[in-house]
Scaffold this motif. Structure first.
Motif, PDB file in Angstrom:
ATOM      1  N   MET A  68      84.154  98.895  87.951  1.00 16.46           N
ATOM      2  CA  MET A  68      82.730  98.651  87.870  1.00 16.46           C
ATOM      3  C   MET A  68      82.404  97.411  88.704  1.00 16.46           C
ATOM      4  N   ALA A  69      81.419  97.507  89.554  1.00 20.14           N
ATOM      5  CA  ALA A  69      81.031  96.390  90.422  1.00 20.14           C
ATOM      6  C   ALA A  69      80.284  95.328  89.618  1.00 20.14           C
ATOM      7  N   SER A  70      80.445  94.097  90.052  1.00 19.05           N
ATOM      8  CA  SER A  70      79.717  93.020  89.384  1.00 19.05           C
ATOM      9  C   SER A  70      78.351  92.825  90.042  1.00 19.05           C
ATOM     10  N   THR A  71      77.430  92.312  89.273  1.00 19.46           N
ATOM     11  CA  THR A  71      76.070  92.059  89.735  1.00 19.46           C
ATOM     12  C   THR A  71      75.808  90.563  89.648  1.00 19.46           C
ATOM     13  N   LYS A  72      75.226  89.994  90.701  1.00 17.96           N
ATOM     14  CA  LYS A  72      74.923  88.562  90.746  1.00 17.96           C
ATOM     15  C   LYS A  72      73.524  88.312  90.197  1.00 17.96           C
ATOM     16  N   TRP A  73      73.383  87.268  89.383  1.00 19.83           N
ATOM     17  CA  TRP A  73      72.120  86.846  88.800  1.00 19.83           C
ATOM     18  C   TRP A  73      71.921  85.378  89.133  1.00 19.83           C
ATOM     19  N   ASN A  74      70.706  84.993  89.478  1.00 18.81           N
ATOM     20  CA  ASN A  74      70.389  83.604  89.783  1.00 18.81           C
ATOM     21  C   ASN A  74      69.310  83.097  88.838  1.00 18.81           C
ATOM     22  N   ILE A  75      69.392  81.821  88.497  1.00 16.34           N
ATOM     23  CA  ILE A  75      68.352  81.223  87.659  1.00 16.34           C
ATOM     24  C   ILE A  75      67.050  81.177  88.445  1.00 16.34           C
ATOM     25  N   ASP A  76      65.985  81.599  87.806  1.00 13.56           N
ATOM     26  CA  ASP A  76      64.639  81.522  88.369  1.00 13.56           C
ATOM     27  C   ASP A  76      64.023  80.210  87.871  1.00 13.56           C
ATOM     28  N   PRO A  77      64.030  79.148  88.702  1.00 15.13           N
ATOM     29  CA  PRO A  77      63.576  77.838  88.212  1.00 15.13           C
ATOM     30  C   PRO A  77      62.093  77.777  87.863  1.00 15.13           C
ATOM     31  N   THR A  78      61.290  78.682  88.411  1.00 17.23           N
ATOM     32  CA  THR A  78      59.862  78.650  88.096  1.00 17.23           C
ATOM     33  C   THR A  78      59.566  79.213  86.704  1.00 17.23           C
ATOM     34  N   HIS A  79      60.543  79.905  86.121  1.00 20.93           N
ATOM     35  CA  HIS A  79      60.379  80.462  84.779  1.00 20.93           C
ATOM     36  C   HIS A  79      61.457  79.954  83.826  1.00 20.93           C
ATOM     37  N   SER A  80      61.994  78.778  84.116  1.00 14.60           N
ATOM     38  CA  SER A  80      63.052  78.187  83.296  1.00 14.60           C
ATOM     39  C   SER A  80      62.756  76.702  83.102  1.00 14.60           C
ATOM     40  N   GLU A  81      63.359  76.112  82.070  1.00 14.97           N
ATOM     41  CA  GLU A  81      63.213  74.678  81.854  1.00 14.97           C
ATOM     42  C   GLU A  81      64.440  74.128  81.140  1.00 14.97           C
ATOM     43  N   VAL A  82      64.723  72.855  81.425  1.00 15.25           N
ATOM     44  CA  VAL A  82      65.870  72.170  80.834  1.00 15.25           C
ATOM     45  C   VAL A  82      65.340  70.895  80.192  1.00 15.25           C
ATOM     46  N   THR A  83      65.377  70.836  78.860  1.00 14.39           N
ATOM     47  CA  THR A  83      64.852  69.666  78.163  1.00 14.39           C
ATOM     48  C   THR A  83      65.920  69.070  77.240  1.00 14.39           C
ATOM     49  N   PHE A  84      65.697  67.813  76.880  1.00  9.99           N
ATOM     50  CA  PHE A  84      66.584  67.141  75.932  1.00  9.99           C
ATOM     51  C   PHE A  84      65.755  66.205  75.072  1.00  9.99           C
ATOM     52  N   LYS A  85      66.309  65.863  73.918  1.00  9.46           N
ATOM     53  CA  LYS A  85      65.643  64.958  72.973  1.00  9.46           C
ATOM     54  C   LYS A  85      66.668  63.950  72.472  1.00  9.46           C
ATOM     55  N   VAL A  86      66.204  62.700  72.295  1.00 17.72           N
ATOM     56  CA  VAL A  86      67.058  61.640  71.768  1.00 17.72           C
ATOM     57  C   VAL A  86      66.220  60.741  70.863  1.00 17.72           C
ATOM     58  N   LYS A  87      66.827  60.237  69.821  1.00 16.78           N
ATOM     59  CA  LYS A  87      66.132  59.327  68.902  1.00 16.78           C
ATOM     60  C   LYS A  87      65.944  57.967  69.569  1.00 16.78           C
ATOM     61  N   HIS A  88      64.757  57.396  69.399  1.00 16.86           N
ATOM     62  CA  HIS A  88      64.445  56.062  69.894  1.00 16.86           C
ATOM     63  C   HIS A  88      64.107  55.193  68.698  1.00 16.86           C
ATOM     64  N   LEU A  89      64.809  54.086  68.561  1.00 12.79           N
ATOM     65  CA  LEU A  89      64.659  53.163  67.431  1.00 12.79           C
ATOM     66  C   LEU A  89      64.935  53.853  66.097  1.00 12.79           C
ATOM     67  N   MET A  90      65.489  55.054  66.181  1.00 10.22           N
ATOM     68  CA  MET A  90      65.852  55.866  65.020  1.00 10.22           C
ATOM     69  C   MET A  90      64.638  56.257  64.173  1.00 10.22           C
ATOM     70  N   ILE A  91      63.438  56.102  64.727  1.00  9.68           N
ATOM     71  CA  ILE A  91      62.231  56.466  63.979  1.00  9.68           C
ATOM     72  C   ILE A  91      61.394  57.523  64.683  1.00  9.68           C
ATOM     73  N   SER A  92      61.662  57.736  65.975  1.00  6.73           N
ATOM     74  CA  SER A  92      60.898  58.749  66.713  1.00  6.73           C
ATOM     75  C   SER A  92      61.819  59.385  67.749  1.00  6.73           C
ATOM     76  N   THR A  93      61.317  60.406  68.395  1.00  2.62           N
ATOM     77  CA  THR A  93      62.119  61.155  69.359  1.00  2.62           C
ATOM     78  C   THR A  93      61.453  61.126  70.724  1.00  2.62           C
ATOM     79  N   VAL A  94      62.251  60.897  71.761  1.00  6.17           N
ATOM     80  CA  VAL A  94      61.790  60.938  73.146  1.00  6.17           C
ATOM     81  C   VAL A  94      62.308  62.230  73.765  1.00  6.17           C
ATOM     82  N   THR A  95      61.442  62.924  74.480  1.00  3.59           N
ATOM     83  CA  THR A  95      61.800  64.166  75.151  1.00  3.59           C
ATOM     84  C   THR A  95      61.843  63.936  76.652  1.00  3.59           C
ATOM     85  N   GLY A  96      62.832  64.534  77.280  1.00  7.38           N
ATOM     86  CA  GLY A  96      62.930  64.470  78.734  1.00  7.38           C
ATOM     87  C   GLY A  96      63.294  65.831  79.286  1.00  7.38           C
TER      88      GLY A  96
END
Length: 175
Positions: free
Chosen positions: A1-29
Protein backbone atom coordinates in the motif's frame (compact mmCIF):
# COMPACT_ATOMS: atom_id res chain seq x y z
CA UNK A 1 0.00 0.00 0.00
CA UNK A 2 1.43 3.39 -0.99
CA UNK A 3 1.88 6.08 1.60
CA UNK A 4 0.19 9.46 1.35
CA UNK A 5 1.87 12.72 2.39
CA UNK A 6 -0.03 15.24 4.54
CA UNK A 7 1.11 18.77 5.38
CA UNK A 8 -0.01 21.07 8.16
CA UNK A 9 -2.26 23.84 6.89
CA UNK A 10 -1.02 26.80 8.99
CA UNK A 11 -3.97 29.02 8.08
CA UNK A 12 -6.33 26.54 9.77
CA UNK A 13 -4.08 25.50 12.66
CA UNK A 14 -2.79 27.06 15.87
CA UNK A 15 -0.18 26.30 18.52
CA UNK A 16 -0.85 27.76 21.97
CA UNK A 17 0.53 27.34 25.47
CA UNK A 18 -0.41 28.45 28.97
CA UNK A 19 1.73 29.05 32.06
CA UNK A 20 0.92 30.26 35.57
CA UNK A 21 2.11 33.78 36.41
CA UNK A 22 2.58 34.63 40.10
CA UNK A 23 0.64 31.39 40.64
CA UNK A 24 -2.61 33.38 40.61
CA UNK A 25 -3.34 33.82 36.90
CA UNK A 26 -2.50 32.26 33.56
CA UNK A 27 -0.65 33.78 30.60
CA UNK A 28 -1.39 32.43 27.12
CA UNK A 29 1.03 32.49 24.23
CA UNK A 30 1.31 31.09 20.75
CA UNK A 31 3.78 30.38 17.98
CA UNK A 32 2.71 32.19 14.83
CA UNK A 33 5.09 30.40 12.41
CA UNK A 34 5.20 26.60 12.23
CA UNK A 35 5.18 23.74 9.75
CA UNK A 36 5.01 20.00 9.68
CA UNK A 37 3.67 16.91 8.07
CA UNK A 38 2.97 13.21 8.29
CA UNK A 39 2.44 10.17 6.10
CA UNK A 40 -0.51 7.82 6.19
CA UNK A 41 -0.75 4.24 5.03
CA UNK A 42 -3.08 4.68 2.06
CA UNK A 43 -5.46 7.60 1.48
CA UNK A 44 -7.10 7.59 4.90
CA UNK A 45 -5.61 9.58 7.79
CA UNK A 46 -5.77 6.65 10.22
CA UNK A 47 -2.37 5.00 10.77
CA UNK A 48 0.08 7.87 10.57
CA UNK A 49 3.87 7.71 10.28
CA UNK A 50 6.81 10.12 10.29
CA UNK A 51 5.00 12.91 12.11
CA UNK A 52 7.12 16.04 12.32
CA UNK A 53 6.28 19.47 13.65
CA UNK A 54 8.59 22.49 13.83
CA UNK A 55 7.81 25.90 15.37
CA UNK A 56 9.90 29.00 14.74
CA UNK A 57 10.55 30.19 18.29
CA UNK A 58 11.19 33.76 17.08
CA UNK A 59 7.46 33.86 16.24
CA UNK A 60 6.44 33.51 19.91
CA UNK A 61 3.59 35.89 20.78
CA UNK A 62 2.19 36.48 24.26
CA UNK A 63 0.59 39.82 23.37
CA UNK A 64 3.41 41.66 25.16
CA UNK A 65 6.52 42.53 23.11
CA UNK A 66 8.76 43.07 26.15
CA UNK A 67 7.84 39.62 27.51
CA UNK A 68 8.26 38.05 24.05
CA UNK A 69 11.78 39.51 23.76
CA UNK A 70 12.61 38.09 27.20
CA UNK A 71 11.32 34.66 26.10
CA UNK A 72 13.53 34.84 22.98
CA UNK A 73 16.60 35.65 25.12
CA UNK A 74 19.13 33.35 26.75
CA UNK A 75 17.01 33.32 29.93
CA UNK A 76 14.50 31.14 28.07
CA UNK A 77 14.59 29.85 24.47
CA UNK A 78 17.87 31.46 23.34
CA UNK A 79 16.57 31.72 19.77
CA UNK A 80 19.92 32.78 18.29
CA UNK A 81 21.34 29.35 19.16
CA UNK A 82 18.10 27.33 19.13
CA UNK A 83 15.64 28.81 16.62
CA UNK A 84 13.18 25.89 16.50
CA UNK A 85 11.06 23.76 18.78
CA UNK A 86 10.65 20.30 17.18
CA UNK A 87 8.33 17.33 17.81
CA UNK A 88 8.80 14.00 16.02
CA UNK A 89 6.76 10.82 16.33
CA UNK A 90 7.47 7.63 14.42
CA UNK A 91 3.82 6.62 14.22
CA UNK A 92 0.44 6.75 15.84
CA UNK A 93 -3.07 5.49 15.28
CA UNK A 94 -5.74 8.21 15.34
CA UNK A 95 -8.15 5.76 16.98
CA UNK A 96 -5.93 5.84 20.08
CA UNK A 97 -6.05 8.86 22.31
CA UNK A 98 -2.31 9.54 22.67
CA UNK A 99 0.78 10.11 20.58
CA UNK A 100 4.30 9.49 21.86
CA UNK A 101 7.29 11.27 20.41
CA UNK A 102 10.47 13.24 20.92
CA UNK A 103 10.15 16.93 21.82
CA UNK A 104 13.24 19.10 21.42
CA UNK A 105 13.41 22.52 23.03
CA UNK A 106 16.76 24.30 23.00
CA UNK A 107 19.28 21.45 23.05
CA UNK A 108 17.19 19.11 25.21
CA UNK A 109 15.22 16.22 23.71
CA UNK A 110 12.75 14.29 25.85
CA UNK A 111 10.14 11.64 25.21
CA UNK A 112 6.62 13.03 25.74
CA UNK A 113 3.13 11.56 25.56
CA UNK A 114 0.43 13.93 24.34
CA UNK A 115 -3.33 13.50 24.22
CA UNK A 116 -4.91 13.34 20.76
CA UNK A 117 -8.50 13.90 19.71
CA UNK A 118 -9.16 13.03 16.07
CA UNK A 119 -11.65 15.39 14.46
CA UNK A 120 -12.12 13.41 11.26
CA UNK A 121 -11.36 13.64 7.56
CA UNK A 122 -13.34 15.62 4.98
CA UNK A 123 -13.07 17.08 1.49
CA UNK A 124 -13.33 20.88 1.58
CA UNK A 125 -15.23 23.01 -0.98
CA UNK A 126 -12.02 23.31 -3.06
CA UNK A 127 -11.57 19.55 -3.40
CA UNK A 128 -8.76 19.27 -0.86
CA UNK A 129 -8.82 16.35 1.56
CA UNK A 130 -8.22 17.51 5.13
CA UNK A 131 -7.86 15.83 8.51
CA UNK A 132 -8.10 17.51 11.89
CA UNK A 133 -6.55 16.80 15.28
CA UNK A 134 -6.43 18.41 18.69
CA UNK A 135 -3.18 17.62 20.50
CA UNK A 136 -2.74 18.63 24.13
CA UNK A 137 -0.56 17.91 27.11
CA UNK A 138 1.69 19.26 29.82
CA UNK A 139 5.44 19.53 30.10
CA UNK A 140 7.88 20.81 32.68
CA UNK A 141 9.70 23.83 31.25
CA UNK A 142 12.66 23.22 33.58
CA UNK A 143 13.18 19.71 32.13
CA UNK A 144 13.83 21.40 28.77
CA UNK A 145 16.37 23.89 30.07
CA UNK A 146 13.91 26.77 30.46
CA UNK A 147 15.07 27.34 34.03
CA UNK A 148 14.65 31.10 34.46
CA UNK A 149 13.46 31.66 38.01
CA UNK A 150 12.38 34.77 39.87
CA UNK A 151 10.69 35.27 43.22
CA UNK A 152 8.64 38.24 44.46
CA UNK A 153 9.57 40.15 47.62
CA UNK A 154 6.91 38.14 49.46
CA UNK A 155 8.51 34.87 48.28
CA UNK A 156 5.97 33.98 45.59
CA UNK A 157 7.13 32.19 42.45
CA UNK A 158 6.81 34.46 39.39
CA UNK A 159 6.53 31.73 36.75
CA UNK A 160 5.13 28.20 37.05
CA UNK A 161 7.04 25.15 35.85
CA UNK A 162 4.15 23.36 34.15
CA UNK A 163 3.36 24.41 30.58
CA UNK A 164 0.00 23.41 29.10
CA UNK A 165 0.21 22.82 25.35
CA UNK A 166 -2.71 22.88 22.92
CA UNK A 167 -2.34 22.35 19.17
CA UNK A 168 -5.30 22.57 16.83
CA UNK A 169 -3.98 21.17 13.59
CA UNK A 170 -5.50 20.65 10.16
CA UNK A 171 -3.57 18.50 7.72
CA UNK A 172 -4.09 18.73 3.97
CA UNK A 173 -3.37 15.75 1.72
CA UNK A 174 -0.80 16.38 -1.01
CA UNK A 175 -2.30 16.19 -4.48
Amino acid sequence: MASTKWNIDPTHSEVTFKVKHLMISTVTGKFKVFEGGAESEGDEFKKVNNVEFKADVKSIDTSNEQRDEHLRSGDFFDVEKHPYLVFKAESFDVNKDTVEGQLTIKDVTKNVVLDVEYGGQVVDPYGQTKAGLTVSGKISRKEFGLTYHAVTEAGNVVLGDQIKINVEVQFVKEA
